[in-house]
Design a protein around this motif. Sequence first.
Motif, PDB file in Angstrom:
ATOM      1  N   MET A  73       0.842  -1.187   0.000  1.00 12.80           N
ATOM      2  CA  MET A  73       0.000   0.000   0.000  1.00 12.80           C
ATOM      3  C   MET A  73       0.883   1.246   0.000  1.00 12.80           C
ATOM      4  O   MET A  73       1.793   1.376   0.801  1.00 12.80           O
ATOM      5  N   ILE A  74       0.594   2.165  -0.855  1.00 11.56           N
ATOM      6  CA  ILE A  74       1.344   3.413  -0.955  1.00 11.56           C
ATOM      7  C   ILE A  74       0.633   4.474  -0.120  1.00 11.56           C
ATOM      8  O   ILE A  74      -0.561   4.711  -0.291  1.00 11.56           O
ATOM      9  N   LYS A  75       1.395   5.055   0.761  1.00 10.17           N
ATOM     10  CA  LYS A  75       0.867   6.164   1.565  1.00 10.17           C
ATOM     11  C   LYS A  75       1.386   7.464   0.992  1.00 10.17           C
ATOM     12  O   LYS A  75       2.335   7.476   0.218  1.00 10.17           O
ATOM     13  N   SER A  76       0.812   8.556   1.416  1.00  9.66           N
ATOM     14  CA  SER A  76       1.289   9.854   0.939  1.00  9.66           C
ATOM     15  C   SER A  76       1.769  10.707   2.116  1.00  9.66           C
ATOM     16  O   SER A  76       1.464  10.435   3.272  1.00  9.66           O
ATOM     17  N   THR A  77       2.523  11.718   1.788  1.00  6.91           N
ATOM     18  CA  THR A  77       3.008  12.666   2.781  1.00  6.91           C
ATOM     19  C   THR A  77       1.846  13.532   3.248  1.00  6.91           C
ATOM     20  O   THR A  77       1.024  13.976   2.442  1.00  6.91           O
ATOM     21  N   THR A  78       1.784  13.756   4.555  1.00  7.64           N
ATOM     22  CA  THR A  78       0.727  14.597   5.127  1.00  7.64           C
ATOM     23  C   THR A  78       1.387  15.727   5.919  1.00  7.64           C
ATOM     24  O   THR A  78       1.533  15.637   7.138  1.00  7.64           O
ATOM     25  N   LEU A  79       1.788  16.754   5.220  1.00 11.68           N
ATOM     26  CA  LEU A  79       2.521  17.844   5.856  1.00 11.68           C
ATOM     27  C   LEU A  79       1.686  18.621   6.859  1.00 11.68           C
ATOM     28  O   LEU A  79       2.240  19.251   7.761  1.00 11.68           O
ATOM     29  N   GLU A  80       0.370  18.563   6.748  1.00 12.01           N
ATOM     30  CA  GLU A  80      -0.454  19.263   7.737  1.00 12.01           C
ATOM     31  C   GLU A  80      -0.288  18.642   9.126  1.00 12.01           C
ATOM     32  O   GLU A  80      -0.563  19.286  10.134  1.00 12.01           O
ATOM     33  N   ALA A  81       0.225  17.424   9.196  1.00 13.20           N
ATOM     34  CA  ALA A  81       0.454  16.759  10.480  1.00 13.20           C
ATOM     35  C   ALA A  81       1.888  16.949  10.985  1.00 13.20           C
ATOM     36  O   ALA A  81       2.242  16.440  12.042  1.00 13.20           O
ATOM     37  N   TYR A  82       2.689  17.703  10.240  1.00 17.43           N
ATOM     38  CA  TYR A  82       4.086  17.931  10.635  1.00 17.43           C
ATOM     39  C   TYR A  82       4.131  18.617  11.997  1.00 17.43           C
ATOM     40  O   TYR A  82       3.409  19.569  12.252  1.00 17.43           O
ATOM     41  N   ASP A  83       4.992  18.108  12.882  1.00 15.63           N
ATOM     42  CA  ASP A  83       5.093  18.675  14.225  1.00 15.63           C
ATOM     43  C   ASP A  83       6.529  18.543  14.719  1.00 15.63           C
ATOM     44  O   ASP A  83       7.009  17.436  14.963  1.00 15.63           O
ATOM     45  N   ASN A  84       7.217  19.657  14.832  1.00 13.60           N
ATOM     46  CA  ASN A  84       8.566  19.631  15.400  1.00 13.60           C
ATOM     47  C   ASN A  84       8.601  20.389  16.727  1.00 13.60           C
ATOM     48  O   ASN A  84       9.609  20.977  17.087  1.00 13.60           O
ATOM     49  N   SER A  85       7.501  20.331  17.457  1.00  8.83           N
ATOM     50  CA  SER A  85       7.419  21.056  18.732  1.00  8.83           C
ATOM     51  C   SER A  85       8.443  20.541  19.747  1.00  8.83           C
ATOM     52  O   SER A  85       8.765  21.255  20.695  1.00  8.83           O
ATOM     53  N   TRP A  86       8.958  19.345  19.553  1.00  9.16           N
ATOM     54  CA  TRP A  86       9.988  18.797  20.435  1.00  9.16           C
ATOM     55  C   TRP A  86      11.307  19.551  20.290  1.00  9.16           C
ATOM     56  O   TRP A  86      12.129  19.536  21.197  1.00  9.16           O
ATOM     57  N   TYR A  87      11.502  20.216  19.161  1.00  4.55           N
ATOM     58  CA  TYR A  87      12.776  20.872  18.873  1.00  4.55           C
ATOM     59  C   TYR A  87      12.794  22.262  19.499  1.00  4.55           C
ATOM     60  O   TYR A  87      12.002  23.127  19.135  1.00  4.55           O
ATOM     61  N   LYS A  88      13.711  22.477  20.449  1.00 10.67           N
ATOM     62  CA  LYS A  88      13.798  23.738  21.201  1.00 10.67           C
ATOM     63  C   LYS A  88      15.220  24.296  21.091  1.00 10.67           C
ATOM     64  O   LYS A  88      16.043  24.083  21.982  1.00 10.67           O
ATOM     65  N   LYS A 105       8.478   8.754   6.786  1.00  9.40           N
ATOM     66  CA  LYS A 105       7.306   9.036   7.625  1.00  9.40           C
ATOM     67  C   LYS A 105       6.359   9.970   6.875  1.00  9.40           C
ATOM     68  O   LYS A 105       6.800  10.955   6.271  1.00  9.40           O
ATOM     69  N   PRO A 106       5.080   9.707   6.934  1.00  7.52           N
ATOM     70  CA  PRO A 106       4.145  10.593   6.232  1.00  7.52           C
ATOM     71  C   PRO A 106       4.149  12.010   6.786  1.00  7.52           C
ATOM     72  O   PRO A 106       3.788  12.958   6.087  1.00  7.52           O
ATOM     73  N   THR A 107       4.579  12.170   8.063  1.00  8.33           N
ATOM     74  CA  THR A 107       4.622  13.496   8.683  1.00  8.33           C
ATOM     75  C   THR A 107       5.929  14.229   8.424  1.00  8.33           C
ATOM     76  O   THR A 107       6.103  15.345   8.890  1.00  8.33           O
ATOM     77  N   PHE A 108       6.879  13.597   7.674  1.00  9.52           N
ATOM     78  CA  PHE A 108       8.106  14.274   7.231  1.00  9.52           C
ATOM     79  C   PHE A 108       8.893  14.819   8.421  1.00  9.52           C
ATOM     80  O   PHE A 108       9.403  15.923   8.409  1.00  9.52           O
ATOM     81  N   ASP A 109       9.009  14.022   9.493  1.00 14.56           N
ATOM     82  CA  ASP A 109       9.613  14.439  10.759  1.00 14.56           C
ATOM     83  C   ASP A 109      11.016  15.027  10.594  1.00 14.56           C
ATOM     84  O   ASP A 109      11.814  14.525   9.791  1.00 14.56           O
ATOM     85  N   LEU A 110      11.306  16.041  11.388  1.00 10.62           N
ATOM     86  CA  LEU A 110      12.626  16.656  11.413  1.00 10.62           C
ATOM     87  C   LEU A 110      13.616  15.692  12.056  1.00 10.62           C
ATOM     88  O   LEU A 110      13.324  15.066  13.071  1.00 10.62           O
ATOM     89  N   MET A 111      14.792  15.584  11.441  1.00 11.01           N
ATOM     90  CA  MET A 111      15.897  14.799  11.996  1.00 11.01           C
ATOM     91  C   MET A 111      17.109  15.727  12.040  1.00 11.01           C
ATOM     92  O   MET A 111      17.342  16.476  11.084  1.00 11.01           O
ATOM     93  N   ILE A 112      17.858  15.683  13.137  1.00 10.90           N
ATOM     94  CA  ILE A 112      19.046  16.528  13.236  1.00 10.90           C
ATOM     95  C   ILE A 112      20.258  15.683  13.614  1.00 10.90           C
ATOM     96  O   ILE A 112      20.110  14.603  14.196  1.00 10.90           O
ATOM     97  N   GLY A 113      21.432  16.182  13.261  1.00 15.12           N
ATOM     98  CA  GLY A 113      22.675  15.508  13.606  1.00 15.12           C
ATOM     99  C   GLY A 113      23.804  16.508  13.674  1.00 15.12           C
ATOM    100  O   GLY A 113      23.857  17.462  12.886  1.00 15.12           O
ATOM    101  N   ASN A 114      24.709  16.300  14.608  1.00 16.73           N
ATOM    102  CA  ASN A 114      25.870  17.186  14.753  1.00 16.73           C
ATOM    103  C   ASN A 114      26.819  17.031  13.576  1.00 16.73           C
ATOM    104  O   ASN A 114      26.868  15.976  12.941  1.00 16.73           O
ATOM    105  N   ILE A 115      27.595  18.069  13.327  1.00 14.06           N
ATOM    106  CA  ILE A 115      28.647  18.041  12.302  1.00 14.06           C
ATOM    107  C   ILE A 115      29.951  18.402  12.991  1.00 14.06           C
ATOM    108  O   ILE A 115      30.004  19.343  13.795  1.00 14.06           O
TER     109      ILE A 115
END
Length: 183
Positions: free
Chosen positions: A1-16, A117-127
């Motif tokens: 089954m193919i799902k689609s991206t749902t950007l309206e559900a995007y939530d990066n409130s964890w990122y401070k 992820k359909p919510t296109f979650d933010l991922m971060i990493g140090n450089i």
Amino acid sequence: MIKSTTLEAYDNSWYKPGAKWKRTLWYFINEIFLKWTFLPNSGIKVRILRLFGAKIGKGVVIKPGVNIKYPWLLEVGDYTWIGENVWIDNLATVKIGNNVCISQGAMLLCGNHNYKKPTFDLMIGNITLEDGSWVGAQSVVCPGVTLHSHAVLGVNSVANRDLEPYSIYQGNPAQKIRTRSIL
């Protein structure tokens, strides 16, 4: 089954990344003093970055047009050069060693999105750019990547994994093409 991206559900409130007032103030200071191409003086830029929590060593050269997202997540060693129009998009910590060269138009990108992820979650990493490393003009360093001691990322290349010490990399994705010999 193919799902689609749902950007309206995007939530990066964890990122401070810092208080909103601090991020807003930095936005305007960055525009006026770092990104503005008519201010060539590195000393003023270094002092401003330190005021905002950056750890900057001695003899650092910062050329005009540099964009730094959050200086309080930036560490720069001694005698490092940051070229014109470099973008340090440090959503996470960026550690730059001594005698590092970041050439014109290079981008250090600490953030990406999870395309699985359909919510296109933010991922971060140090450089981390270790001592003596060199990021070539128009090159990109991706989240979570380390350029080990004296590694070179050639012009217009993309580092999506760690670069070995004293090695030269080129391409997209960057591949090792030779060993770096310093005479």
